[in-house]
Design a protein around this motif. Sequence first.
Motif, PDB file in Angstrom:
ATOM      1  N   LEU A 380      36.623  33.086  51.879  1.00  0.00           N
ATOM      2  CA  LEU A 380      37.138  34.298  51.950  1.00  0.00           C
ATOM      3  C   LEU A 380      37.625  34.656  53.466  1.00  0.00           C
ATOM      4  O   LEU A 380      38.664  35.092  53.631  1.00  0.00           O
ATOM      5  CB  LEU A 380      36.251  35.223  51.870  1.00  0.00           C
ATOM      6  CG  LEU A 380      36.288  35.463  50.150  1.00  0.00           C
ATOM      7  CD1 LEU A 380      35.251  36.625  49.742  1.00  0.00           C
ATOM      8  CD2 LEU A 380      37.365  35.858  49.335  1.00  0.00           C
ATOM      9  N   PHE A 384      41.527  34.718  54.593  1.00  0.00           N
ATOM     10  CA  PHE A 384      42.125  36.100  54.702  1.00  0.00           C
ATOM     11  C   PHE A 384      41.830  36.610  56.273  1.00  0.00           C
ATOM     12  O   PHE A 384      42.539  37.376  56.705  1.00  0.00           O
ATOM     13  CB  PHE A 384      41.649  37.078  53.821  1.00  0.00           C
ATOM     14  CG  PHE A 384      41.886  36.988  52.409  1.00  0.00           C
ATOM     15  CD1 PHE A 384      43.149  37.048  52.269  1.00  0.00           C
ATOM     16  CD2 PHE A 384      40.830  36.337  51.693  1.00  0.00           C
ATOM     17  CE1 PHE A 384      43.519  36.825  50.961  1.00  0.00           C
ATOM     18  CE2 PHE A 384      41.297  36.118  50.315  1.00  0.00           C
ATOM     19  CZ  PHE A 384      42.523  36.424  50.016  1.00  0.00           C
ATOM     20  N   ARG A 554      42.640  28.602  48.197  1.00  0.00           N
ATOM     21  CA  ARG A 554      43.430  29.431  49.260  1.00  0.00           C
ATOM     22  C   ARG A 554      44.597  30.090  49.247  1.00  0.00           C
ATOM     23  O   ARG A 554      44.755  31.357  49.242  1.00  0.00           O
ATOM     24  CB  ARG A 554      43.132  28.862  50.744  1.00  0.00           C
ATOM     25  CG  ARG A 554      41.708  29.099  51.033  1.00  0.00           C
ATOM     26  CD  ARG A 554      41.221  28.955  52.797  1.00  0.00           C
ATOM     27  NE  ARG A 554      42.145  27.622  53.297  1.00  0.00           N
ATOM     28  CZ  ARG A 554      41.341  26.520  53.397  1.00  0.00           C
ATOM     29  NH1 ARG A 554      40.382  26.483  52.989  1.00  0.00           N
ATOM     30  NH2 ARG A 554      42.135  25.491  54.010  1.00  0.00           N
ATOM     31  N   ARG A 558      45.735  33.993  48.075  1.00  0.00           N
ATOM     32  CA  ARG A 558      46.391  34.560  48.935  1.00  0.00           C
ATOM     33  C   ARG A 558      47.841  35.346  48.274  1.00  0.00           C
ATOM     34  O   ARG A 558      48.223  36.400  48.471  1.00  0.00           O
ATOM     35  CB  ARG A 558      46.892  33.786  50.094  1.00  0.00           C
ATOM     36  CG  ARG A 558      45.902  33.866  51.381  1.00  0.00           C
ATOM     37  CD  ARG A 558      46.807  33.361  52.410  1.00  0.00           C
ATOM     38  NE  ARG A 558      45.818  32.776  53.339  1.00  0.00           N
ATOM     39  CZ  ARG A 558      45.631  31.324  53.527  1.00  0.00           C
ATOM     40  NH1 ARG A 558      46.916  30.373  53.204  1.00  0.00           N
ATOM     41  NH2 ARG A 558      44.888  30.832  54.413  1.00  0.00           N
ATOM     42  N   PHE A 570      44.075  40.326  46.689  1.00  0.00           N
ATOM     43  CA  PHE A 570      43.114  40.058  47.668  1.00  0.00           C
ATOM     44  C   PHE A 570      43.719  41.021  48.910  1.00  0.00           C
ATOM     45  O   PHE A 570      44.195  40.220  49.826  1.00  0.00           O
ATOM     46  CB  PHE A 570      42.735  38.531  47.988  1.00  0.00           C
ATOM     47  CG  PHE A 570      41.996  38.101  46.796  1.00  0.00           C
ATOM     48  CD1 PHE A 570      40.591  37.990  47.275  1.00  0.00           C
ATOM     49  CD2 PHE A 570      42.276  37.778  45.860  1.00  0.00           C
ATOM     50  CE1 PHE A 570      39.562  37.367  46.174  1.00  0.00           C
ATOM     51  CE2 PHE A 570      41.529  37.175  44.617  1.00  0.00           C
ATOM     52  CZ  PHE A 570      40.112  37.229  44.844  1.00  0.00           C
ATOM     53  N   THR A 574      40.163  44.778  49.770  1.00  0.00           N
ATOM     54  CA  THR A 574      39.280  44.226  48.886  1.00  0.00           C
ATOM     55  C   THR A 574      38.213  42.952  49.229  1.00  0.00           C
ATOM     56  O   THR A 574      37.419  42.905  48.885  1.00  0.00           O
ATOM     57  CB  THR A 574      40.288  43.514  47.599  1.00  0.00           C
ATOM     58  OG1 THR A 574      41.230  44.554  47.270  1.00  0.00           O
ATOM     59  CG2 THR A 574      39.677  42.897  46.592  1.00  0.00           C
ATOM     60  N   VAL A 575      39.169  42.173  50.328  1.00  0.00           N
ATOM     61  CA  VAL A 575      38.291  41.007  50.741  1.00  0.00           C
ATOM     62  C   VAL A 575      37.119  41.706  51.448  1.00  0.00           C
ATOM     63  O   VAL A 575      36.026  41.341  51.519  1.00  0.00           O
ATOM     64  CB  VAL A 575      39.116  40.404  51.780  1.00  0.00           C
ATOM     65  CG1 VAL A 575      38.422  39.392  52.448  1.00  0.00           C
ATOM     66  CG2 VAL A 575      40.144  39.516  50.862  1.00  0.00           C
ATOM     67  N   LEU A 578      34.471  42.735  48.858  1.00  0.00           N
ATOM     68  CA  LEU A 578      34.217  41.510  48.372  1.00  0.00           C
ATOM     69  C   LEU A 578      32.799  40.932  49.045  1.00  0.00           C
ATOM     70  O   LEU A 578      32.051  40.426  48.621  1.00  0.00           O
ATOM     71  CB  LEU A 578      34.999  40.580  48.049  1.00  0.00           C
ATOM     72  CG  LEU A 578      34.781  39.093  47.133  1.00  0.00           C
ATOM     73  CD1 LEU A 578      34.166  39.993  45.572  1.00  0.00           C
ATOM     74  CD2 LEU A 578      36.046  38.592  46.633  1.00  0.00           C
ATOM     75  N   LEU A 579      33.386  40.772  50.333  1.00  0.00           N
ATOM     76  CA  LEU A 579      32.213  40.098  51.418  1.00  0.00           C
ATOM     77  C   LEU A 579      30.987  41.228  51.378  1.00  0.00           C
ATOM     78  O   LEU A 579      29.975  40.632  51.325  1.00  0.00           O
ATOM     79  CB  LEU A 579      32.909  40.146  52.847  1.00  0.00           C
ATOM     80  CG  LEU A 579      33.993  39.117  53.053  1.00  0.00           C
ATOM     81  CD1 LEU A 579      34.330  38.902  54.201  1.00  0.00           C
ATOM     82  CD2 LEU A 579      33.316  37.499  52.813  1.00  0.00           C
ATOM     83  N   ARG A 624      35.665  48.899  51.641  1.00  0.00           N
ATOM     84  CA  ARG A 624      37.138  49.072  51.232  1.00  0.00           C
ATOM     85  C   ARG A 624      37.642  50.467  51.836  1.00  0.00           C
ATOM     86  O   ARG A 624      38.807  50.363  52.433  1.00  0.00           O
ATOM     87  CB  ARG A 624      37.201  49.178  49.899  1.00  0.00           C
ATOM     88  CG  ARG A 624      38.368  49.416  49.340  1.00  0.00           C
ATOM     89  CD  ARG A 624      38.373  49.345  47.810  1.00  0.00           C
ATOM     90  NE  ARG A 624      39.575  49.855  47.170  1.00  0.00           N
ATOM     91  CZ  ARG A 624      40.710  49.258  47.120  1.00  0.00           C
ATOM     92  NH1 ARG A 624      40.505  47.666  47.699  1.00  0.00           N
ATOM     93  NH2 ARG A 624      41.934  49.305  46.633  1.00  0.00           N
TER      94      ARG A 624
END
Lengths: 631, 127
Positions: A380, A384, A554, A558, A570, A574-575, A578-579, A624
């Motif tokens: 991720l 990103f 990747r 993307r 993504f 959102t990333v 998610l992390l 987020r």
Amino acid sequence: MSTAAATPSAPVRLGLIGSPNSGKTTLFNALTGLRAKVGNYPGVTVERREGSLNLNGRDAQLIDLPGTYSLDPISPDEAVVTRVLAGEIDGVASPEALVLVADACSLERSLLLIAQVLGEDRPTCLVLTMMDELAARSGSLDTGRLEAALGIPVVPVVGHKGLGVRQLRTLLANPENWSRPQILPPRDRSEQAGWIDSVMAACEAERPHAHTITERIDSIVVHPILGSMLFLAVMLTFFQLIFAWATPAMDWIDGAVGTAAEITRGLVPPGLLADFLADGLIVGVGSVIIFLPQIVLLFSLLYLLEDVGYMARAAFVVDRAMARIGLEGRAFVALLSSFACAVPGIMATRTVPSPRDRIVTILVAPLMTCSARLPVYALLIAAFVPQKSTLGPFGMQGLVLFALYIVAPLAAMTVAAILRRTLLPGEGMPFTLELPSYRVPGLRLWLSQVWGSAWAFLRRAGTIILLASMVLWVLLTFPRSEAPANLAPEQAAAYSLERSAAGRIGKAIEPAIAPLGFDWKIGVGLLASLAAREVFVSTLAQVYASEDPDASLRAAIRADTNPATGEKVFSAPTVAALLTFFVFALQCTSTIATIARETNSWRWPAFAFGYMLVLAYGGALLARHITLALT
Amino acid sequence: MKSDFNINLEMTVSLHEMIPGERGKVAEILAEGPVGRRLMDLGLLPGTPIQALRASPLGDPTVYELRGYRLCLRNEDAAQVLVRPEIRFQADATTDPYPADSAATPDAKTGLRSVPSPGAKADGNSV
């Protein structure tokens, strides 16, 4: 007279009883070899060990009762000893005779427990361990006079060298013939001090000198500066051992599993059976044995340092810092090891004697940033976080990774402190830690300890991990749907995954994860990552029909857009979510299985999964919205 | 004859207030209930000789020697134990009441509770 006395051929049940550090376990191993049955007592986290042995033609059952300072229990876990003696635990018959174990150097301390055990009024003998150390420290005691003073047989042994074990075996064969005390020791504590003095005087005990070598070593090992440096060096070695040095063996196992799966595919005609054998069974077995290098290396060092006497010093050095979060020094190694993997880390909590401290440690250990999270973070971040962006002299990618590594242990400390004050408050028990004398460890004991932990993992947690990975395979495979013939293999795999049970579950949970910005594809990835967090990456590769999990994945994630809104799936918020989700969520069936086995209940793994899910969801939502506000 | 005398004042201190090397005898366990019981289980009965050995690098816990073993206690738990420290105005090392340990723990002699009194220092010859 018991029935065993009437029929000498019946197995005689012997209970081994002694304080922690009395040499009880060494003696148990010396008597039973490696044939011990290990389990748990119902309802508590206390390990139950029994072994059968043959004593000069007579069968015997040896029960290794948990180490205790007293028969006056303070907690349910301590009550195990008294409940076994009273025959109150189902399936554990009360021992007919008791074998007391005491360290000859600290006999004076052990006499308190001896007085209580003699009060049980059943055949009892006393085994004195570490007589060699007593002599080395210019101490002495007359075992014959001790026998007379206590009224029971006394046998000196040197357990790790096997000296005296043969005489002990002869004695143990016939507990019916053991001498019994004429007068029982006083029950009143105020009279016990006087009784102890009289026994020590009667056996002409010369108290041992302080252990000169131990004193000299300790002047360095717990020295304010040198001791702290040594502590850091040892802990770094632990970390390095399971983080880096275990990797070659783990890579080799990974490769071997891949090869085995390929060979199987070559032997079995393509179809469901081949898929099951290669992707279900062999990968499942691989997901169990992949933990062995870390477990064996961790416990090799842990038991070596324990047997030498260093682990108690390490706990002594770090206890103050651990006390701040409501834990104690012995929990440190477990938490540190969990940075590599929570499975060996949770197993290492066995060195924590207080059950409540142990459960708190187990519950927060999975929050530590284990190495399985790294591939997810790497994917991720690489996809990103722009490589070129910097904050001062630091690259943004590295900073994000650093933040992810730092947040989790901070959360672990907070959760531990909260649990200690709310759900699992202290028992009002004093922290007690003995500093044993340094000694040269016995090779056999060490090997049997390491083997014992590896075997316990395979047999107890391994079976659940295997089962869970098979269930996940079924979910990802069934119901089977034939992809249209014109699709490329990657597309066909993506097509059937979308229509599998896992795909449907991913779509079903989409409304629940939509507030985090996750779509069903991420949902499938989260579900599959329960097998192991890094599986998230390979599952996403499958969902996105990527040829490889690196560059093309990747690019694919993307580019992915939500068909309904036309926005990027993504997106930055959102990333971030998610992390954050991966920082906190207990996405690991192996850890869940290990918690279940170590706590002997499904209540604690369910609690751990639940609270970490709440943290993960709440944290992801927060991440987020913070990102949304910033961008 | 060289003089040697021990003065045991009827004075008690908390166990955690003992300085490294200092010796004393357990006078009383203040804690009641499980904590008090456990401390006694560990051998801290009234009259038990005890010596503070050294504190952890971070200052807490402290390791004590009693009844032939070394026990670490946190200061908060040690505060539950009252001890009667031994004050020795020592003039003659050969009549050390703890000859067994004197060789191994040389700091035991110098680690006496400091009492503002002339002649309290052991110089081996005179008082």
